[in-house]
Motif scaffolding. Structure first.
Motif, PDB file in Angstrom:
ATOM      1  N   THR A  77      13.495   7.869   4.633  1.00 38.64           N
ATOM      2  CA  THR A  77      12.852   8.030   3.183  1.00 38.64           C
ATOM      3  C   THR A  77      13.848   9.598   2.542  1.00 38.64           C
ATOM      4  N   LYS A  78      14.230  10.749   2.510  1.00 38.28           N
ATOM      5  CA  LYS A  78      15.354  10.930   1.351  1.00 38.28           C
ATOM      6  C   LYS A  78      16.465  10.391   1.294  1.00 38.28           C
ATOM      7  N   ASP A  79      16.784   9.679   2.622  1.00 42.36           N
ATOM      8  CA  ASP A  79      18.586   9.222   2.136  1.00 42.36           C
ATOM      9  C   ASP A  79      18.079   8.166   0.914  1.00 42.36           C
ATOM     10  N   ILE A  80      17.232   6.708   0.858  1.00 41.62           N
ATOM     11  CA  ILE A  80      16.823   6.546  -0.049  1.00 41.62           C
ATOM     12  C   ILE A  80      16.618   6.807  -2.299  1.00 41.62           C
ATOM     13  N   GLU A  81      15.706   7.989  -1.280  1.00 40.25           N
ATOM     14  CA  GLU A  81      15.394   9.358  -2.398  1.00 40.25           C
ATOM     15  C   GLU A  81      16.337   8.867  -3.493  1.00 40.25           C
ATOM     16  N   HIS A  82      17.473   9.768  -2.448  1.00 38.45           N
ATOM     17  CA  HIS A  82      18.888  10.563  -2.704  1.00 38.45           C
ATOM     18  C   HIS A  82      19.082   9.195  -3.785  1.00 38.45           C
ATOM     19  N   ILE A  83      19.304   8.197  -2.906  1.00 36.98           N
ATOM     20  CA  ILE A  83      20.347   6.477  -3.236  1.00 36.98           C
ATOM     21  C   ILE A  83      20.032   5.969  -5.040  1.00 36.98           C
ATOM     22  N   ILE A  84      18.184   5.828  -5.060  1.00 37.54           N
ATOM     23  CA  ILE A  84      17.779   5.203  -6.137  1.00 37.54           C
ATOM     24  C   ILE A  84      17.905   6.629  -7.274  1.00 37.54           C
ATOM     25  N   SER A  85      17.998   7.835  -7.158  1.00 42.52           N
ATOM     26  CA  SER A  85      18.046   8.288  -7.653  1.00 42.52           C
ATOM     27  C   SER A  85      19.202   8.392  -9.057  1.00 42.52           C
ATOM     28  N   MET A  86      20.663   7.697  -8.063  1.00 44.31           N
ATOM     29  CA  MET A  86      21.528   7.705  -8.313  1.00 44.31           C
ATOM     30  C   MET A  86      21.887   5.979  -9.397  1.00 44.31           C
ATOM     31  N   GLY A 114       1.096  -0.668  -0.514  1.00 45.83           N
ATOM     32  CA  GLY A 114       0.136  -0.123   0.023  1.00 45.83           C
ATOM     33  C   GLY A 114       0.770   1.665  -0.077  1.00 45.83           C
ATOM     34  N   TYR A 115       0.600   2.624  -0.061  1.00 44.74           N
ATOM     35  CA  TYR A 115       0.489   3.588   0.109  1.00 44.74           C
ATOM     36  C   TYR A 115       1.573   4.115   0.584  1.00 44.74           C
ATOM     37  N   SER A 116       2.928   4.140   0.743  1.00 48.34           N
ATOM     38  CA  SER A 116       4.064   4.364   1.297  1.00 48.34           C
ATOM     39  C   SER A 116       5.099   5.705   0.862  1.00 48.34           C
ATOM     40  N   ILE A 117       5.822   6.110   1.683  1.00 48.76           N
ATOM     41  CA  ILE A 117       6.695   7.292   1.161  1.00 48.76           C
ATOM     42  C   ILE A 117       7.779   6.514  -0.047  1.00 48.76           C
ATOM     43  N   PRO A 118       8.418   5.057   0.800  1.00 53.83           N
ATOM     44  CA  PRO A 118       9.541   5.112  -0.115  1.00 53.83           C
ATOM     45  C   PRO A 118       8.621   4.218  -1.265  1.00 53.83           C
ATOM     46  N   TYR A 129      27.250   7.012  -1.589  1.00 49.37           N
ATOM     47  CA  TYR A 129      25.719   8.468  -0.934  1.00 49.37           C
ATOM     48  C   TYR A 129      26.955   8.340   0.419  1.00 49.37           C
ATOM     49  N   ASN A 130      27.085   7.289   1.489  1.00 50.92           N
ATOM     50  CA  ASN A 130      27.103   7.789   2.932  1.00 50.92           C
ATOM     51  C   ASN A 130      28.651   8.633   2.397  1.00 50.92           C
ATOM     52  N   LEU A 147      16.542  -1.324   0.191  1.00 50.54           N
ATOM     53  CA  LEU A 147      16.806  -0.021   0.747  1.00 50.54           C
ATOM     54  C   LEU A 147      16.374   0.291   2.151  1.00 50.54           C
ATOM     55  N   THR A 148      15.163   0.017   2.208  1.00 45.96           N
ATOM     56  CA  THR A 148      14.844   0.254   3.386  1.00 45.96           C
ATOM     57  C   THR A 148      14.366  -0.967   4.451  1.00 45.96           C
TER      58      THR A 148
END
Length: 548
Positions: A309-318, A280-284, A339-340, A301-302
């Motif tokens: 969540t913002k870290d997941i966003e950045h890594i996926i974008s990479m 269902g709905y989640s920010i990830p 990323y780290n 990643l989760t």
């Protein structure tokens, strides 16, 4: 005759949540009761290559059509189908349709399959029809094709003549305008007798809205199939809810379904499964939609790193856009480490910069040749406005001491100006190794936008990162000098001897085009185009309503 049918794929796409591990009695009961509720098409599971899967029951991963026979409801008006991924099945093992098992097959293919194996793909699709099955063709990730490519696929589909052709929102990344564009393009070119099959994922919570939109677009003529699952069951954000589309079609289109039977199925099976394997709905899930990523990347990643969540966003974008569509855990671990390495908490730095820059006149100096050719105009502006000066990838002595910063986004330039940086106020992006103790370090990932794909290799151009930093600080009005753009002939840098022209000359046109795309996007954030005012000539000035 009604033109809208529901295809319930709970046992197939929904089942991916539990690796399709439905007990045989569950599969049999769900299939029977969906048919009894009036669902027109029930998808019983996958057909996979026997070399990949060993079927022992207790699963909706099958290897032969005959294995699905116990789950078909004899004498029912419902069409029972299975799904084949082209690259994961040996079509030579497919037996003829004898009417006792599934009588329809959906065959999905990727863009890579189409590009590399088109001739064999067409052969396999024709084989399915020749063996007596009703054929439904599913092109995975419709959003990944250009209009021209979609028209090419439609021409191929028309030539084969299946029962249906799918619009598939594989990564839950579509918006309404995407649905309207793709549906209209296909509807206007697909043979009238072929149904459009719409399959969405609910990352943006739009699946039900999309279903209503394609119903509206279909009118009363185009045959339409809507994929759905009980309680929206599906990996990550899930799918269109069968119960929602059933209720809508009963109330708005006067179709005949047993809504109570659907609710009973959800009560009996879905709630228990969801409690143990949530979807269902989640920010990830939103991140997976934004970046058109395979949900396994987000799930990994989760669960593996417990990231914000913002870290997941950045890594996926990479992850490279094409690579995101599958999952490679070794690659994700490498990107996580990278990323780290660059991540910093820059909140205190932003407060410091905000205090220094807000309410001030700003002048951005870039190392273009116009810094030399138009030095008089620049000096006049400095004398008139006394601005805070931000030089980009070099250190300037213009303006008053204490009212100038050097902004570095290039490690090479940062090292080159090591001597000049002594005593200078430097803002350094965190992707630069070895930042000085007194430097103001800002977080790299917050200054770049990989998601849109705009700008190609220039997505992290230093000037663009500076503009994004200033936007984060709430500042959008500034003067700019030296932002010339690249000219094939002539000099491009004020210190031309330090510029490796041979390395970049072949890419000048590409760089200018990419930068223009990035700047057009940035211009949308300005109240007025000339809030970014060019003091010196620039190829980019027309983007902001000024002469080049």
């Amino acid at each position: 005759m009604k033109n809208i049918r529901i295809l319930d794929c709970t046992l197939r796409d929904g089942g991916r949540v539990i690796d399709c591990a439905f007990a045989d009695e569950q599969t049999r009961d769900i299939s029977r009761r969906l048919a009894g509720a009036g669902i027109e098409i029930v998808e019983l599971g996958f057909l996979r290559d026997p070399a990949r899967v060993e079927y022992k029951g207790g699963s909706t991963f099958f290897t032969r059509a005959e294995q699905l026979r116990p789950f078909v409801v004899p004498g029912s008006d419902t069409l029972f189908v299975a799904f084949i991924d082209y690259s994961l099945y040996d079509f030579s093992t497919l037996s003829p349709c004898d009417g006792s098992s599934v009588t329809g097959l959906r065959v999905g293919f990727t863009k890579k399959d189409l590009t590399k194996h088109r001739k064999d793909l067409v052969r396999c699709l024709r084989l399915v029809k020749s063996l007596g099955y009703r054929l439904f063709i599913q092109g995975v990730n419709s959003l990944g094709y250009s209009d021209r490519e979609l028209l090419d696929i439609v021409e191929m589909v028309n030539d084969i003549g299946p029962d249906g052709f799918g619009i598939v929102d594989t990564y839950g990344a579509m918006y309404t305008e995407d649905v309207q564009r793709i549906y209209s393009l296909i509807d206007h070119n697909l043979a009238p007798s072929i149904a459009i099959d719409f399959h969405s994922h609910n990352n943006f919570q739009l699946s039900f809205a999309f279903a209503q939109e394609v119903i509206r677009l279909s009118g009363d003529s185009r045959p339409l199939v809507l994929d759905a699952t009980l309680n929206g069951m599906g990996k990550c954000a899930g799918n269109l809810n069968t119960e929602l589309i059933v209720d809508y079609l009963v109330r708005k289109k006067h179709q005949d379904y047993d809504f109570d039977a659907i609710l009973d199925l959800i009560d009996e099976y879905m709630y228990q499964i969801k409690a143990e394997h949530p979807w269902g709905y989640s920010i990830p899930a939103v991140m997976a939609g934004i970046y058109k990523s395979h949900p396994n990347n987000v799930i990994y990643l989760t669960e593996k790193f417990r990231l914000a969540t913002k870290d997941i966003e950045h890594i996926i974008s990479m992850i490279d856009p094409e690579v995101r569509q599958r999952y490679d855990y070794d690659n994700i671990q490498r990107l996580y480490a990278e990323y780290n390495h660059t991540r910093v908490d820059d909140r205190a730095v932003l407060d410091t910069l905000g205090q220094a820059l807000r309410g001030q006149e700003l002048l951005l100096l870039l190392p273009g040749k116009s810094l030399v050719t138009h030095e008089r105009q620049i000096d006049a502006l400095i004398a008139q406005k006394d601005p805070v000066i931000l030089s980009v990838n070099f250190v300037t002595d213009k303006g008053r001491a204490g009212r100038r910063f050097a902004f570095f986004g290039s490690e090479k330039r940062y090292k080159k100006f090591a001597a000049a940086r002594e005593g200078a106020a430097c803002i350094v992006v965190s992707n630069i190794a070895g930042a000085g103790e007194g430097d103001l370090v800002v977080n790299y990932e917050n200054l770049v936008d990989r998601a849109s794909g705009i700008g190609g290799e220039e997505f992290d151009n230093t000037m663009v990162m500076l503009l994004n930093l200033l936007r984060r600080l709430g500042m959008r009005r500034m003067d700019v000098a030296g932002f010339d753009g690249f000219a094939p002939a002539g000099e491009n840098y004020y210190d031309e001897a330090a510029f490796d022209k041979k390395r970049f000359a072949a890419r000048f046109a590409e760089i200018n085009a990419n930068m223009s795309a990035l700047l057009r996007e940035y211009a949308k954030s300005l109240d007025r185009p000339d809030d970014l005012h060019f003091v010196t000539p620039s190829l980019y000035a027309p983007i902001f309503g000024q002469q080049a």
